[in-house]
Scaffold this motif. Structure first.
Motif, PDB file in Angstrom:
ATOM      1  N   ASP A 126      -2.321  -2.729 -12.662  1.00 14.32           N
ATOM      2  CA  ASP A 126      -3.171  -1.539 -12.515  1.00 14.32           C
ATOM      3  C   ASP A 126      -3.042  -0.886 -11.148  1.00 14.32           C
ATOM      4  N   PHE A 127      -2.329  -1.528 -10.236  1.00 14.29           N
ATOM      5  CA  PHE A 127      -2.347  -1.063  -8.843  1.00 14.29           C
ATOM      6  C   PHE A 127      -1.401   0.107  -8.579  1.00 14.29           C
ATOM      7  N   PHE A 128      -0.187   0.032  -9.143  1.00 13.07           N
ATOM      8  CA  PHE A 128       0.826   1.052  -8.815  1.00 13.07           C
ATOM      9  C   PHE A 128       0.709   2.202  -9.816  1.00 13.07           C
ATOM     10  N   LYS A 129       0.223   3.333  -9.332  1.00 15.22           N
ATOM     11  CA  LYS A 129      -0.154   4.434 -10.228  1.00 15.22           C
ATOM     12  C   LYS A 129       0.928   5.491 -10.386  1.00 15.22           C
ATOM     13  N   GLY A 130       1.711   5.710  -9.346  1.00 18.62           N
ATOM     14  CA  GLY A 130       2.717   6.767  -9.389  1.00 18.62           C
ATOM     15  C   GLY A 130       3.515   6.740  -8.111  1.00 18.62           C
ATOM     16  N   LEU A 131       4.256   7.812  -7.862  1.00 18.06           N
ATOM     17  CA  LEU A 131       5.128   7.868  -6.682  1.00 18.06           C
ATOM     18  C   LEU A 131       4.291   7.769  -5.401  1.00 18.06           C
ATOM     19  N   PHE A 132       4.436   6.687  -4.663  1.00 19.72           N
ATOM     20  CA  PHE A 132       3.660   6.442  -3.443  1.00 19.72           C
ATOM     21  C   PHE A 132       2.155   6.540  -3.702  1.00 19.72           C
ATOM     22  N   TYR A 181      11.750  -4.036 -12.471  1.00 17.32           N
ATOM     23  CA  TYR A 181      12.814  -3.261 -11.807  1.00 17.32           C
ATOM     24  C   TYR A 181      12.227  -2.363 -10.736  1.00 17.32           C
ATOM     25  N   TYR A 182      13.008  -2.094  -9.706  1.00 14.62           N
ATOM     26  CA  TYR A 182      12.620  -1.087  -8.704  1.00 14.62           C
ATOM     27  C   TYR A 182      13.825  -0.189  -8.413  1.00 14.62           C
ATOM     28  N   GLY A 183      13.504   1.025  -7.936  1.00 16.39           N
ATOM     29  CA  GLY A 183      14.566   2.009  -7.696  1.00 16.39           C
ATOM     30  C   GLY A 183      14.946   2.762  -8.964  1.00 16.39           C
ATOM     31  N   VAL A 184      14.155   2.616 -10.020  1.00 17.05           N
ATOM     32  CA  VAL A 184      14.520   3.270 -11.292  1.00 17.05           C
ATOM     33  C   VAL A 184      13.413   4.188 -11.825  1.00 17.05           C
ATOM     34  N   GLY A 185      12.429   4.498 -11.017  1.00 18.73           N
ATOM     35  CA  GLY A 185      11.338   5.348 -11.499  1.00 18.73           C
ATOM     36  C   GLY A 185      10.368   5.635 -10.374  1.00 18.73           C
ATOM     37  N   ASN A 186       9.187   6.115 -10.735  1.00 14.81           N
ATOM     38  CA  ASN A 186       8.188   6.445  -9.718  1.00 14.81           C
ATOM     39  C   ASN A 186       7.478   5.218  -9.165  1.00 14.81           C
ATOM     40  N   THR A 187       7.508   4.139  -9.935  1.00 15.45           N
ATOM     41  CA  THR A 187       6.922   2.869  -9.490  1.00 15.45           C
ATOM     42  C   THR A 187       7.874   1.757  -9.941  1.00 15.45           C
ATOM     43  N   ALA A 188       7.605   0.540  -9.489  1.00 12.76           N
ATOM     44  CA  ALA A 188       8.279  -0.602 -10.093  1.00 12.76           C
ATOM     45  C   ALA A 188       7.872  -0.639 -11.566  1.00 12.76           C
ATOM     46  N   VAL A 189       8.820  -0.985 -12.446  1.00 15.92           N
ATOM     47  CA  VAL A 189       8.504  -0.958 -13.885  1.00 15.92           C
ATOM     48  C   VAL A 189       9.000  -2.224 -14.571  1.00 15.92           C
ATOM     49  N   ARG A 190       8.225  -2.659 -15.572  1.00 15.43           N
ATOM     50  CA  ARG A 190       8.680  -3.801 -16.362  1.00 15.43           C
ATOM     51  C   ARG A 190       9.555  -3.327 -17.523  1.00 15.43           C
ATOM     52  N   ALA A 233       0.833  -1.220   0.000  1.00 16.00           N
ATOM     53  CA  ALA A 233       0.000   0.000   0.000  1.00 16.00           C
ATOM     54  C   ALA A 233       0.860   1.260   0.000  1.00 16.00           C
ATOM     55  N   PHE A 234       2.008   1.197   0.654  1.00 13.13           N
ATOM     56  CA  PHE A 234       2.896   2.370   0.717  1.00 13.13           C
ATOM     57  C   PHE A 234       3.500   2.648  -0.661  1.00 13.13           C
ATOM     58  N   ALA A 235       3.778   1.570  -1.409  1.00 10.10           N
ATOM     59  CA  ALA A 235       4.235   1.676  -2.810  1.00 10.10           C
ATOM     60  C   ALA A 235       5.499   2.503  -2.968  1.00 10.10           C
ATOM     61  N   ASP A 236       6.463   2.240  -2.104  1.00  8.84           N
ATOM     62  CA  ASP A 236       7.760   2.907  -2.261  1.00  8.84           C
ATOM     63  C   ASP A 236       8.395   2.407  -3.562  1.00  8.84           C
ATOM     64  N   PRO A 237       8.866   3.323  -4.433  1.00  2.68           N
ATOM     65  CA  PRO A 237       9.401   2.870  -5.727  1.00  2.68           C
ATOM     66  C   PRO A 237      10.687   2.048  -5.607  1.00  2.68           C
ATOM     67  N   ALA A 238      11.331   2.089  -4.426  1.00  2.00           N
ATOM     68  CA  ALA A 238      12.565   1.310  -4.244  1.00  2.00           C
ATOM     69  C   ALA A 238      12.318   0.075  -3.386  1.00  2.00           C
ATOM     70  N   ALA A 239      11.057  -0.279  -3.167  1.00  2.00           N
ATOM     71  CA  ALA A 239      10.739  -1.436  -2.310  1.00  2.00           C
ATOM     72  C   ALA A 239      10.700  -2.729  -3.119  1.00  2.00           C
ATOM     73  N   GLU A 240      11.008  -3.824  -2.448  1.00  2.00           N
ATOM     74  CA  GLU A 240      11.109  -5.121  -3.110  1.00  2.00           C
ATOM     75  C   GLU A 240       9.738  -5.709  -3.477  1.00  2.00           C
TER      76      GLU A 240
END
Ligand SMILES: Cc1cc2nc3c(=O)[nH]c(=O)nc-3n(C[C@H](O)[C@H](O)[C@H](O)COP(=O)(O)OP(=O)(O)OC[C@H]3O[C@@H](n4cnc5c(N)ncnc54)[C@H](O)[C@@H]3O)c2cc1C
Length: 278
Positions: free
Chosen positions: A149-155, A214-223, A115-122
């Motif tokens: 559809d869940f991760f929309k943007g930074l946090f 990937y994580y830590g490379v944008g506002n959300t995890a990205v494929r 729910a917190f959706a930190d972009p650098a979280a595992e």
């Protein structure tokens, strides 16, 4: 610094938690490992904290209909030690020890992390790599939201203000399932500079259904979809060259360094995916 004043209520049921979230500036409190820090730094000033720690039925881990369901209040340490996760969701099992430190994993919850959706979280990246889904409950009932559809943007997530994330689901790893995981952090337990969670299926001499998150490379995890296609053809060099990530500079590293590290991680993870195939 101390947090701004807030009221506190302990929810006795999911329905009560949902109702309390209807109050102005109310916020859920799960493990508190991210929320309390933001309160103390006054990055967040909710007027009411709704504590969901006592809610029953939200911390079980089980297999049902080919999927693994993990309750939102499952503590990280519980997932780390779960035989069900080790056997049926090995990507999550691999990622758990990288989340903070033991004290944080003792209190932090999987639901809180998603729910917190930190972009650098595992865990958001694992959910994306596994094509998982989130279950949410709100005033209008329950709904399921795919990780895509869940991760929309930074946090920012698809959860509505009065919704509670109740569980996450990932497909159980079946025959031929392959996973890979690697991250680079300054010290073990720090948030990653760059990380990569991956899943695939062994397919004859190659791989299919490759998903690189990937994580830590944008506002959300990205494929990294172009790299996925190249890896499915078995061409690791082409996969690295096809990486089209667009990281920003941050306090940890420049965008250029992050791009380089993303390639390094891809070679490591490709090795894991292909090695396990034989
Ligand atoms: C020093 C330190 C290092 C850390 N390192 C890492 C790391 O390397 N990787 C990593 O992933 N995390 C890391 N964390 C964060 C940790 O994983 C947290 O546990 C997690 O991010 C949040 O989970 P929580 O249960 O503590 O949520 P809380 O802090 O209680 O809540 C976080 C947010 O999510 C909301 N929320 C919580 N539960 C729900 C729910 N069920 N439904 C809807 N909204 C909800 C809250 O309202 C709040 O906005 C670190 C934390 C610290 C303090």
């Amino acid at each position: 610094m101390k947090p701004a004043p807030f009221a506190y209520k302990k929810a006795r049921s999911l329905d009560e938690a949902i109702a309390l979230l209807g109050e102005k500036d109310a916020r859920l409190l799960a493990g508190g490992q991210s929320l309390i820090a933001t309160l103390n730094m006054r990055l967040s000033t909710p007027s009411l904290l709704v504590d969901i720690n006592g809610l029953h039925g939200l911390n079980s881990i089980f297999e049902k209909d080919g999927a693994i369901e993990i309750g939102a209040l499952t503590r990280h340490v519980q997932a780390e030690r779960s035989d069900v996760i080790a056997k049926h969701a090995p990507l999550i099992a691999q990622a758990m020890p990288y989340i903070g430190h033991p004290a944080i994993r003792t209190r932090g919850t999987l639901g809180g992390s998603i729910a917190f959706a930190d972009p650098a979280a595992e865990l958001p990246a694992c959910l994306l790599a596994l094509d998982g889904e989130v279950e949410a409950a709100g005033p209008k009932g329950k709904r399921t939201i795919s990780a895509n559809d869940f991760f929309k943007g930074l946090f920012e997530t698809a959860l509505a203000p009065q919704e509670v994330l109740t569980a996450i689901r990932v497909p159980a790893a079946g025959k031929g399932a392959r996973v890979g995981f690697a991250e680079l952090a300054r010290r073990h337990g720090d948030y990653a500079i760059v990380g990569l969670a991956a899943s695939a299926r062994a397919d004859g001499k190659g791989l299919s259904d490759v998903r690189l998150a990937y994580y830590g490379v944008g506002n959300t995890a990205v494929r990294a979809k172009k790299a996925e296609a190249a890896l499915a053809r078995g061409d690791i060099d082409a996969a690295v060259n096809a990486l089209d990530l667009e990281p920003h500079d941050d306090v940890q590293a420049t965008a250029k360094v992050k791009k380089h590290l993303a390639g390094v991680l891809l070679r490591r993870v490709a090795g894991q995916l292909l090695e396990a195939r034989s």
